[in-house]
Design an enzyme around this catalytic site. Structure first.
Site, mmCIF file in Angstrom:
data_model
loop_
_atom_site.group_PDB
_atom_site.id
_atom_site.type_symbol
_atom_site.label_atom_id
_atom_site.label_comp_id
_atom_site.label_asym_id
_atom_site.label_seq_id
_atom_site.Cartn_x
_atom_site.Cartn_y
_atom_site.Cartn_z
ATOM 1 N N THR A 81 40.587 75.966 -12.707
ATOM 2 C CA THR A 81 41.448 75.153 -13.564
ATOM 3 C C THR A 81 40.806 75.110 -14.942
ATOM 4 O O THR A 81 39.738 74.526 -15.125
ATOM 5 C CB THR A 81 41.621 73.739 -13.005
ATOM 6 O OG1 THR A 81 42.275 73.816 -11.731
ATOM 7 C CG2 THR A 81 42.466 72.887 -13.933
ATOM 8 N N LYS A 102 49.526 73.934 -13.853
ATOM 9 C CA LYS A 102 48.502 73.129 -13.180
ATOM 10 C C LYS A 102 48.271 71.815 -13.928
ATOM 11 O O LYS A 102 48.020 70.774 -13.316
ATOM 12 C CB LYS A 102 47.196 73.917 -13.074
ATOM 13 C CG LYS A 102 46.041 73.153 -12.403
ATOM 14 C CD LYS A 102 46.347 72.783 -10.957
ATOM 15 C CE LYS A 102 45.235 71.955 -10.325
ATOM 16 N NZ LYS A 102 44.026 72.732 -10.037
ATOM 17 N N LYS A 150 37.542 66.408 -15.757
ATOM 18 C CA LYS A 150 37.564 67.684 -16.489
ATOM 19 C C LYS A 150 38.985 68.168 -16.665
ATOM 20 O O LYS A 150 39.405 68.562 -17.754
ATOM 21 C CB LYS A 150 36.713 68.713 -15.734
ATOM 22 C CG LYS A 150 36.568 70.059 -16.437
ATOM 23 C CD LYS A 150 37.549 71.101 -15.934
ATOM 24 C CE LYS A 150 37.232 71.536 -14.513
ATOM 25 N NZ LYS A 150 38.118 72.670 -14.083
#
Length: 289
Positions: free
Chosen positions: A97, A172, A240
């Protein structure tokens, strides 16, 4: 059978690479900690390499599942990185990601060398990786996607082509934005039920059969009541990811008030020592009477 390399054997990459080996592919793995690669070889048929480039040499498909943008740039673009070893026509598939900007940068660098690049982040967590039931959202060249999809499908329940380079990562981000809001709402609902003197487990069971139903409710509701937070996807990783979402939102003009607030709440969980708790640990902020 294809020759495949897998770079990064964390809680996600370890089982994902295992599914590729179980599917009959010739798999070579690399991990920064060699002990992790050795542990993988104890469970699966394959080989390990001393460097990412050595793992990628001669591979038709090279998978990465590592940390963040900087890790990707180092492993893929720097001297001696993956692109230096990959042959024209091979496909680099990244399950990290990361930012859409990183995906586009790597895509452009790969194209110059005749290598295809797909940004293919996943959803489903550790359990999804272990059970081969991940959801994969893919950006990049349609031709490369068509070739790679049957291989990616070995550890997936759904693989979907989303469009041009960066589209997988952007999708995502939508996923993480939705999860953050859902988990915070679920935390508040459970805490409210507990404060109201209800049987919280019964409440979760009842509302999961109605309009409040969601994957988070069915898979994390009861464990949140039990205050169990050891299900793989850590708060540090979620922060994150949400940082990536918030940075992209500034670029495209999106207003994310709930995501911004929930990110701050995850920061409070970190400050309380919950860095490695899974994302459902948002409830630890509540009911502190």
């Amino acid at each position: 059978m294809a020759k495949v390399a897998f770079i990064g054997l964390g809680v996600m990459g370890f089982p994902m690479a295992g599914h590729l080996a179980a599917g009959g592919h010739d798999v070579t793995v690399y991990n920064r900690n060699p002990a992790r690669a050795a542990a993988w070889l104890e469970q699966h048929k394959g080989k390990s390499a001393a460097t990412p480039a050595a793992a990628a040499a001669g591979a038709e498909f090279v998978f990465t599942c590592i940390g963040n943008d900087n890790d990707l740039y180092q492993v893929i673009l720097e001297e001696g990185g993956l692109l230096s070893a990959m042959a024209p026509g091979s496909i680099l598939i990244d399950h990290t990601t990361a930012s859409a900007e990183a995906a586009r940068t790597i895509h452009a660098a790969a194209k110059e060398q005749g290598v295809f690049f797909l940004d293919a982040p996943v959803s489903g967590g550790q359990a999804g990786a272990e059970n081969g039931k991940l959801t994969v959202m893919v950006g990049g060249d349609a031709e490369a996607y068509a070739r790679a999809e049957p291989v990616i499908a070995l550890f997936s329940r759904a693989v979907t082509y989303m469009g041009a380079s960066g589209s997988g990562q952007l999708t995502k981000m939508v996923n993480q934005i939705c999860i953050a809001g859902l988990v915070q709402a679920l935390s508040e609902g459970i805490a409210f039920a507990e404060n109201a003197g209800l049987d919280a487990a019964l409440v979760v069971d009842v509302i999961s059969k109605g309009a409040a139903q969601s994957w988070q409710l069915e898979n994390r509701g009861k464990t949140m009541i039990e205050r169990k937070f050891d299900f793989g996807f850590a708060v540090d990783l979620m922060r994150k990811d949400l940082g990536i979402c918030l940075a992209e939102a500034k670029r495209n003009g999106s207003d994310l008030p709930v995501t911004t607030l929930t990110d701050q709440f995850y920061g409070e969980v970190q400050q309380a020592g919950g860095n490695r708790f899974d994302t459902s640990s948002l409830i630890t902020r509540l009911n502190k009477k």
